[in-house]
Write a protein that holds these residues in place. Structure first.
Motif, mmCIF file in Angstrom:
data_model
loop_
_atom_site.group_PDB
_atom_site.id
_atom_site.type_symbol
_atom_site.label_atom_id
_atom_site.label_comp_id
_atom_site.label_asym_id
_atom_site.label_seq_id
_atom_site.Cartn_x
_atom_site.Cartn_y
_atom_site.Cartn_z
ATOM 1 N N LYS A 186 -2.429 3.843 -3.496
ATOM 2 C CA LYS A 186 -2.407 2.777 -4.497
ATOM 3 C C LYS A 186 -2.034 1.452 -3.840
ATOM 4 O O LYS A 186 -1.190 1.409 -2.946
ATOM 5 C CB LYS A 186 -1.384 3.130 -5.587
ATOM 6 C CG LYS A 186 -1.268 2.129 -6.712
ATOM 7 C CD LYS A 186 -0.250 2.606 -7.743
ATOM 8 C CE LYS A 186 -0.082 1.600 -8.874
ATOM 9 N NZ LYS A 186 0.928 2.056 -9.875
ATOM 10 N N GLU A 187 -2.663 0.356 -4.294
ATOM 11 C CA GLU A 187 -2.359 -0.976 -3.778
ATOM 12 C C GLU A 187 -1.813 -1.860 -4.887
ATOM 13 O O GLU A 187 -2.288 -1.816 -6.023
ATOM 14 C CB GLU A 187 -3.616 -1.615 -3.171
ATOM 15 C CG GLU A 187 -4.129 -0.908 -1.928
ATOM 16 C CD GLU A 187 -5.303 -1.630 -1.296
ATOM 17 O OE1 GLU A 187 -5.660 -2.710 -1.817
ATOM 18 O OE2 GLU A 187 -5.857 -1.120 -0.313
ATOM 19 N N LYS A 201 0.334 7.670 -2.786
ATOM 20 C CA LYS A 201 -0.447 7.614 -4.023
ATOM 21 C C LYS A 201 -1.800 6.934 -3.844
ATOM 22 O O LYS A 201 -2.551 6.800 -4.811
ATOM 23 C CB LYS A 201 0.345 6.872 -5.108
ATOM 24 C CG LYS A 201 1.628 7.572 -5.519
ATOM 25 C CD LYS A 201 2.306 6.826 -6.662
ATOM 26 C CE LYS A 201 3.557 7.561 -7.106
ATOM 27 N NZ LYS A 201 4.236 6.864 -8.237
ATOM 28 N N TYR A 224 0.850 -1.191 0.000
ATOM 29 C CA TYR A 224 0.000 0.000 0.000
ATOM 30 C C TYR A 224 0.882 1.235 0.000
ATOM 31 O O TYR A 224 1.705 1.428 0.893
ATOM 32 C CB TYR A 224 -0.924 0.015 1.216
ATOM 33 C CG TYR A 224 -1.756 1.288 1.295
ATOM 34 C CD1 TYR A 224 -2.782 1.518 0.386
ATOM 35 C CD2 TYR A 224 -1.478 2.257 2.251
ATOM 36 C CE1 TYR A 224 -3.538 2.683 0.435
ATOM 37 C CE2 TYR A 224 -2.221 3.428 2.309
ATOM 38 C CZ TYR A 224 -3.241 3.635 1.393
ATOM 39 O OH TYR A 224 -3.975 4.789 1.431
#
Length: 328
Positions: free
Chosen positions: A229-230, A227, A223
């Motif tokens: 984001k994953e 960002k 993670y």
């Protein structure tokens, strides 16, 4: 005695196409000396092809692919093969150095990576085969142009048809089917004095890797807080490198690349320790690496300090990237 009409063409063929390595080995197995000779031939060829002007250049990274049965049989001997190869390399460099003004190693370390495989580059590997791939500084992309050029590397390989080492492009995808385990990888610091008496290669890493990796060894969920984001990464190699995503890293199959400026290059390594039957982590970043609220001390790249990485652990990189680690 009258010659058969085919004798002339057979003789001509033997001149144009020297007897292949497979034919020469057909009467005997792949021995330690056979592997050593292939390494030395590859190195010798690189001295002649890579050197420029009065600077002596040579391959310093080698991939050696053997049939799985041969790999298991030769595994205890690999450290000695590496040691003898380095002795031969240094002796060759001493003799070549007389004709050059400067010795120009392009890496601080020699690296030898042995692995089992039954096919490589669309060629079947039998118990009588050895595939040696030589490189200056390891597998790196040759550029970012169109087509598959971004996923190829210039390497030194022996053509099966001519039995002669030559410079050619290698598609890195073919290496994704070859399992390079830690127990077959050796890194030795380059000695500028070209000493052949103090070459030491540890045998401590020679352990059999019994843990299957077909379905992956671990699942790592990343993670990126900066960002939101994953990313999910399946660890299939017994050792991986965690690093910031940069062009020079893209060609490595055992890199977990993270698109974040908060991640160092490299940041850490995770390995499966077969002897202890456990996962471990080492950090190389000046920025903090934390495992379950415990800060992991920084290691030097050539001397990693390993810490246990238990199932369902959380790893925090520089306070911004979280890795959720789960064994499979």
């Amino acid at each position: 005695m009258k010659k058969k009409s085919g004798d002339f063409f057979a003789a001509l063929k033997s001149i144009i196409l020297p007897e292949s390595n497979d034919q020469r080995q057909a009467n005997g197995p792949v021995t330690n000396n056979v592997i050593l000779k292939e390494l030395l031939d590859c190195f010798d060829n690189s001295c002649k092809r890579e050197s420029v002007g009065k600077s002596l250049l040579f391959n310093m990274h080698y991939l050696i692919i053997l049939h799985p049965e041969v790999y298991e049989e030769r595994l205890p001997s690999l450290p000695i093969i590496v040691k003898e190869a380095l002795k031969a390399f240094y002796n060759k460099l001493k003799s070549y150095k007389k004709n050059y003004d400067e010795l120009s190693p392009v890496s601080f370390h020699w690296q030898f990576r042995f692995a089992p495989g039954t096919d490589f580059n669309q060629e079947r590997i039998t118990v009588e085969d050895v595939r040696v791939i030589g490189m200056l500084t390891g597998l790196k992309p040759t550029g970012s142009g169109g087509g598959d050029r971004h996923n190829t590397a210039k390497v030194t390989m022996k053509s099966k048809a001519t039995n002669v080492f030559d410079k050619m492009d290698l598609n890195l995808d073919v290496l994704r089917h070859v399992h390079f385990a830690e127990n077959g990888t050796f890194t030795v610091k380059f000695n500028p004095e070209l000493s052949v008496t103090n070459v030491t290669v540890s045998t401590a890493t020679v352990q059999k890797t019994a843990r299957p990796a077909d379905n992956g060894l671990a699942r790592i969920e990343c993670y990126l807080a900066d960002k939101s984001k994953e990313v999910v990464y399946i660890m299939k190699d017994t050792e991986i490198v965690i690093a910031r995503k940069e062009p020079e890293n893209v060609g490595y199959s055992n890199y977990l690349l993270i698109e974040s400026g908060f991640v160092s290059n490299p940041h850490a390594r995770i390995r499966w320790n077969e002897a202890q039957q456990s996962f471990q982590i080492a950090s190389f970043s000046n920025n903090e690496t934390r495992v379950n609220e415990t800060v992991i001390a920084k290691s030097e790249a050539d001397s990693p300090r390993w810490f246990d990485l238990n199932d369902k652990s959380q790893v925090l990189l520089n306070g911004m990237v979280t890795l959720s680690f789960k064994q499979l």
